[in-house]
Scaffold this motif. Sequence first.
Motif, PDB file in Angstrom:
ATOM      1  N   LEU A  22      38.943  56.737 -12.074  1.00  0.00           N
ATOM      2  CA  LEU A  22      37.905  57.291 -11.387  1.00  0.00           C
ATOM      3  C   LEU A  22      36.786  56.581 -11.732  1.00  0.00           C
ATOM      4  CD1 LEU A  22      38.612  61.179 -12.185  1.00  0.00           C
ATOM      5  CD2 LEU A  22      38.916  59.869  -9.836  1.00  0.00           C
ATOM      6  N   LEU A  74      43.629  52.522 -10.538  1.00  0.00           N
ATOM      7  CA  LEU A  74      42.527  52.353  -9.534  1.00  0.00           C
ATOM      8  C   LEU A  74      43.215  52.126  -8.195  1.00  0.00           C
ATOM      9  CD1 LEU A  74      40.476  50.077 -11.448  1.00  0.00           C
ATOM     10  CD2 LEU A  74      39.453  52.189 -10.476  1.00  0.00           C
ATOM     11  N   LYS A  75      44.580  51.992  -8.187  1.00  0.00           N
ATOM     12  CA  LYS A  75      45.137  52.089  -6.924  1.00  0.00           C
ATOM     13  C   LYS A  75      46.474  52.651  -6.634  1.00  0.00           C
ATOM     14  CE  LYS A  75      43.441  47.053  -6.048  1.00  0.00           C
ATOM     15  NZ  LYS A  75      43.958  45.552  -6.354  1.00  0.00           N
ATOM     16  N   ASP A 107      49.903  57.512  -2.651  1.00  0.00           N
ATOM     17  CA  ASP A 107      49.674  59.108  -2.123  1.00  0.00           C
ATOM     18  C   ASP A 107      50.799  59.620  -2.984  1.00  0.00           C
ATOM     19  OD1 ASP A 107      47.606  58.912  -0.517  1.00  0.00           O
ATOM     20  OD2 ASP A 107      48.869  58.984   1.388  1.00  0.00           O
ATOM     21  N   LYS A 145      49.498  60.321  -6.517  1.00  0.00           N
ATOM     22  CA  LYS A 145      48.360  61.488  -6.522  1.00  0.00           C
ATOM     23  C   LYS A 145      48.944  62.868  -6.220  1.00  0.00           C
ATOM     24  CE  LYS A 145      45.110  58.119  -4.404  1.00  0.00           C
ATOM     25  NZ  LYS A 145      44.480  57.758  -2.961  1.00  0.00           N
ATOM     26  N   TYR A 151      43.875  67.026 -11.587  1.00  0.00           N
ATOM     27  CA  TYR A 151      42.595  66.957 -12.529  1.00  0.00           C
ATOM     28  C   TYR A 151      41.411  67.883 -12.259  1.00  0.00           C
ATOM     29  CZ  TYR A 151      38.304  64.482 -14.049  1.00  0.00           C
ATOM     30  OH  TYR A 151      36.998  64.230 -14.709  1.00  0.00           O
ATOM     31  N   LEU A 179      33.920  63.269  -5.457  1.00  0.00           N
ATOM     32  CA  LEU A 179      34.425  62.065  -5.814  1.00  0.00           C
ATOM     33  C   LEU A 179      35.848  62.131  -6.431  1.00  0.00           C
ATOM     34  CD1 LEU A 179      31.582  59.358  -6.560  1.00  0.00           C
ATOM     35  CD2 LEU A 179      32.684  59.945  -4.418  1.00  0.00           C
ATOM     36  N   PRO A 180      36.000  62.783  -7.652  1.00  0.00           N
ATOM     37  CA  PRO A 180      37.344  62.842  -8.252  1.00  0.00           C
ATOM     38  C   PRO A 180      38.316  63.484  -7.401  1.00  0.00           C
ATOM     39  CG  PRO A 180      35.817  64.403  -9.436  1.00  0.00           C
ATOM     40  CD  PRO A 180      34.980  63.451  -8.510  1.00  0.00           C
ATOM     41  N   LEU A 235      38.425  63.629  -4.059  1.00  0.00           N
ATOM     42  CA  LEU A 235      38.905  62.724  -2.919  1.00  0.00           C
ATOM     43  C   LEU A 235      39.760  61.464  -3.559  1.00  0.00           C
ATOM     44  CD1 LEU A 235      35.691  62.815  -0.935  1.00  0.00           C
ATOM     45  CD2 LEU A 235      37.939  63.655  -0.118  1.00  0.00           C
ATOM     46  N   ALA A 236      39.336  61.188  -4.811  1.00  0.00           N
ATOM     47  CA  ALA A 236      40.053  60.041  -5.135  1.00  0.00           C
ATOM     48  C   ALA A 236      41.378  60.287  -5.546  1.00  0.00           C
ATOM     49  CB  ALA A 236      39.366  59.327  -6.414  1.00  0.00           C
ATOM     50  N   LEU A 237      41.550  61.451  -6.078  1.00  0.00           N
ATOM     51  CA  LEU A 237      42.901  61.833  -6.138  1.00  0.00           C
ATOM     52  C   LEU A 237      43.709  62.583  -5.068  1.00  0.00           C
ATOM     53  CD1 LEU A 237      42.347  62.799 -10.089  1.00  0.00           C
ATOM     54  CD2 LEU A 237      43.147  60.611  -9.244  1.00  0.00           C
ATOM     55  N   LEU A 296      45.230  60.824   2.206  1.00  0.00           N
ATOM     56  CA  LEU A 296      44.449  60.055   2.912  1.00  0.00           C
ATOM     57  C   LEU A 296      44.927  58.486   3.131  1.00  0.00           C
ATOM     58  CD1 LEU A 296      41.298  61.345   0.959  1.00  0.00           C
ATOM     59  CD2 LEU A 296      41.976  61.814   3.125  1.00  0.00           C
ATOM     60  N   GLY A 297      45.923  58.060   2.545  1.00  0.00           N
ATOM     61  CA  GLY A 297      46.346  56.689   2.979  1.00  0.00           C
ATOM     62  C   GLY A 297      45.828  55.723   2.039  1.00  0.00           C
ATOM     63  N   ARG A 308      35.678  47.047  -3.980  1.00  0.00           N
ATOM     64  CA  ARG A 308      36.178  48.005  -4.508  1.00  0.00           C
ATOM     65  C   ARG A 308      37.367  48.328  -4.698  1.00  0.00           C
ATOM     66  NH1 ARG A 308      31.818  52.485  -5.644  1.00  0.00           N
ATOM     67  NH2 ARG A 308      30.580  51.463  -7.181  1.00  0.00           N
ATOM     68  N   PRO A 309      38.193  48.932  -5.753  1.00  0.00           N
ATOM     69  CA  PRO A 309      39.410  49.270  -5.772  1.00  0.00           C
ATOM     70  C   PRO A 309      39.912  50.300  -4.817  1.00  0.00           C
ATOM     71  CG  PRO A 309      38.779  49.563  -7.553  1.00  0.00           C
ATOM     72  CD  PRO A 309      37.917  48.806  -7.106  1.00  0.00           C
ATOM     73  N   HIS A 310      39.042  51.493  -4.742  1.00  0.00           N
ATOM     74  CA  HIS A 310      39.168  52.512  -3.837  1.00  0.00           C
ATOM     75  C   HIS A 310      37.495  52.866  -3.717  1.00  0.00           C
ATOM     76  CE1 HIS A 310      38.371  55.676  -6.869  1.00  0.00           C
ATOM     77  NE2 HIS A 310      39.151  55.391  -7.716  1.00  0.00           N
ATOM     78  N   LEU A 354      34.250  55.568  -5.989  1.00  0.00           N
ATOM     79  CA  LEU A 354      33.623  55.432  -7.350  1.00  0.00           C
ATOM     80  C   LEU A 354      32.180  55.482  -7.402  1.00  0.00           C
ATOM     81  CD1 LEU A 354      35.465  51.827  -7.898  1.00  0.00           C
ATOM     82  CD2 LEU A 354      35.960  54.087  -9.349  1.00  0.00           C
TER      83      LEU A 354
END
Lengths: 127, 297, 486
Positions: B63, B79-80, B83, B86, B91, C331-332, C334-336, C340-341, C477-479, C482
């Motif tokens: 994050l 960072l990558k 799906d 995830k 979290y 943000l966290p 959506l990041a996790l 979403l592809g 950016r990696p995703h 951030l």
Amino acid sequence: MDASLLTIQPNAPEPIYRQIVEQLRRLIAGGQLAAGELLPSVREVAGFHAINPMTVSRAYGLAESEGLLERLRGKGMAVAATRRASQSENQRLALLEPQLLELARHARELELPAEPVLRRLTKLLGD
Amino acid sequence: MNAVLKETAHAIAPLAVHGLTHCYEGSNVLRGVDLALEPGSVLGLIGRNGAGKSTLIRAMLGLLEPLSGEARVFGEPALKLSDAAKARLAYVPQQPEALAWLSAQQMLDFVGRFYPRWDARFANQTLERWKIQPNKLLAKLSPGERQRVDLIRALASQPELLVLDEPAAALDPVARRELLREVALRAGESGTTVLFSTHIVSDLERVASEIAFLHEGRLILRCGVDDTKERYARLWLPASKSAAAPAQALSRRRHEDGSLSLVVERDAQDRWPEAANLPGARVDALGLEDLFVEIAE
Amino acid sequence: MRLLALPWMALSKPWRKWIGGGFAILLAALAIGGVIGHHNVAWAPHLGHVTAIAVCLFWAGVVSQSLLLAREAHHLRLPALNREVRASLALYALLTIALPALLLAGLGGHAAVMLTEIALGAGLGMAYATLPPYLGICVCFIPMLSDHAGPWLPMPSTSPDRFLAWAVPCTVLLWLLIGGFWRGAVRHDFGLSGSRKPILLNLRMQAWYGRNRGNAMETELIRRRARWMQPVADLQRCGPNHSMRSLRIAMGGWSMPQTPASRWRQLGVLLASMLLPILVIAVASHGDDVMRSIFNNAHMLAFGLCIVSAVLALAQVQTLQRRWSRHNAELPLLALLPGLGDAAHVKRELLLANLLPTFGIQAVLTLAMLVLAAGLHLGADSDTVLLLGQLTGISMLIAMDLVTLGGVQVRGGWLMALCTYGYLLVNLSVVLALPMFGDEVLIRHSDVAWVTAITWAGLLAPLLRLGVRGWHGFIARPHPFLPTMD
């Protein structure tokens, strides 16, 4: 037996699994748990006290290896049948060892001779 | 620490970081952290406020972009994440504030569509059990209620890895106990790996199987909870014997009268250092809380 | 001196600097105006008008702050401070109302008119800050009234005596009202609910939230809004197969997909608030042909169209900036969020989710603008300038979105300055393109056209640069989830 019979003090210096084993030992020695009596499942104990089930498993495993408990197939843990409700006097005295050690240490720190301490103890036990 | 890394190398660690450093506005928050979780373990991350717990957790999950070092989740770069990774992870941030414009029910419906193993029944039942009005907007809930909704969100996705940042901060004692129960049982029965940070030590002692102590951006202790209690103790030496103090100690504190307090560890043969046998010396067993106070001071 | 400094104490240091600087410039401009115009008697009323506006701003921004001190004094039982606050108010009244009125009278103005006008200005400023919001906000409509009520409400420049006839009682009434509410606000304090609390106190409450003020204010807004005004998210057609729509729900703001009922309600409120000015125009035009009077007020409409597009674009930027400024919210999540592809796909969808709704509305507004321009029979150059005004908002949106998403560190003041500049240009486009002064269209002068082109380049060049920097950051950016500040 009910999970509420155990008291867990998470912030005591003694690890939780040892607290459980110690209490089982006392309950069995004191005859509150009869031979063959079923123990609550790991899940029940863990759920009731909100503790990690692995801790409970570990305690049961240790008690089993000490011969306090035995595993009954399909039923769970029970107080070992070979365990008589009343143990020999020496065995029961051994259970009191930690408390006696502590008492002795305190007495030394207060520079008390053995005589009055024993007198007082005898009186307490007599009543 | 290396031993732990090697040990988990064969099974893929749900969460692992190596050589992690990060800084905010010039000051270092993390100074080279190595940490790996074994599958099925419950790791309690403890440390004082500002020790870098939240930053470490966020870096572990990808994050934030750390200054250096690498973080992996289920073996994938954090960072990558794919799906699939995830979907196995949940979290809950500290004081969650997401989606204030949705109601609790809407939020759970919305998020639930994305998780393949979403347990809608659990979500609804827990909302009811924890007495949260499902149609109230999240913005109108108290911080404690919002935290509970977010915990439901995390638990309902049936994660294999559950990461909670200060989950108990806004909860009352009853709710806290319920949460700990849920976490403990999931770890025991479903084999969920759990990482949670806290500064409330008694929570940790109940459910954690391991603890990691983060102090000023460094991991200074990593041990099983029971081992910690059995391996470490406080050794007190009177002033006259303080010269005989062992060189190896986790902390060392001199009192005004010249006596000395040390946190010592058992050696390989399970013996305390020799100084413990000196006349007048005393070894006190330590609860985790005392241990941390001794070390963190 | 201490009395003069009193209201300033309640302001924070940077604010003190900004406001102080602003009023120093205004004062200098007035002084220059006074010196230039002291031979010309006709200047005095205009000067009085400007002074009244300046004094209005001053009382709203600075003197009203004494209310905070008065409250403190009341709660801490400090009668001395309370007396000082009163003395300070009296002193400021003398300096900013009586003194300018005297000076203006010396320049040839009508003393009583000047005094009333400036006192009315100060009262309006004070009313905005210290009356409950529903009354305070009315003050914002006064300028419109003074523009359009000319025919039936005598103004000082046209008929001074008849102006006094209505303005004096109004001013006295206004100040009595302010006095009453002042007492109320000082005495009962925490009992005042949001809708009755003066704007000043509300703002003060919000200043406490610190860095995440934007987010905290948004939450507060949702909490206070009546249930029927609340936008209701439409959760149909969201999920892993509808990532763009899902992202729009997750980002909130005005472009969030809403249920039809909720959308109609929001639209209704918007239309009602837009009909109000048209109604005012209709009344002010004495029941002339309404359509004709709308076209007579074309600059108002054109201006409105430009502003709506700029405001929508900036609101969208602000929403994005809020989401990307905190790490414990969307943000966290959506990041996790699975489904979403991959990163490239999410980045594309995210950018489109953020831009498309604004683009859609922009297209409608542009069309409306073209219709208006066609109705006015303007030349091609005017049309171009109006379109430029329309597109300013959208270019700001694209650039600032990329800055936010790309994690480009830009100083807040710089962005603020750029936005203000853009806003001024939007205003300028209307002034240039429509016949504002007589029949003359300014843009037809070739020098003006040149200057205009350069001014616009002054906005577009930095926007382009920011946009390119943001794009590179975004791609790298990696995703995309951030936080911007880390």
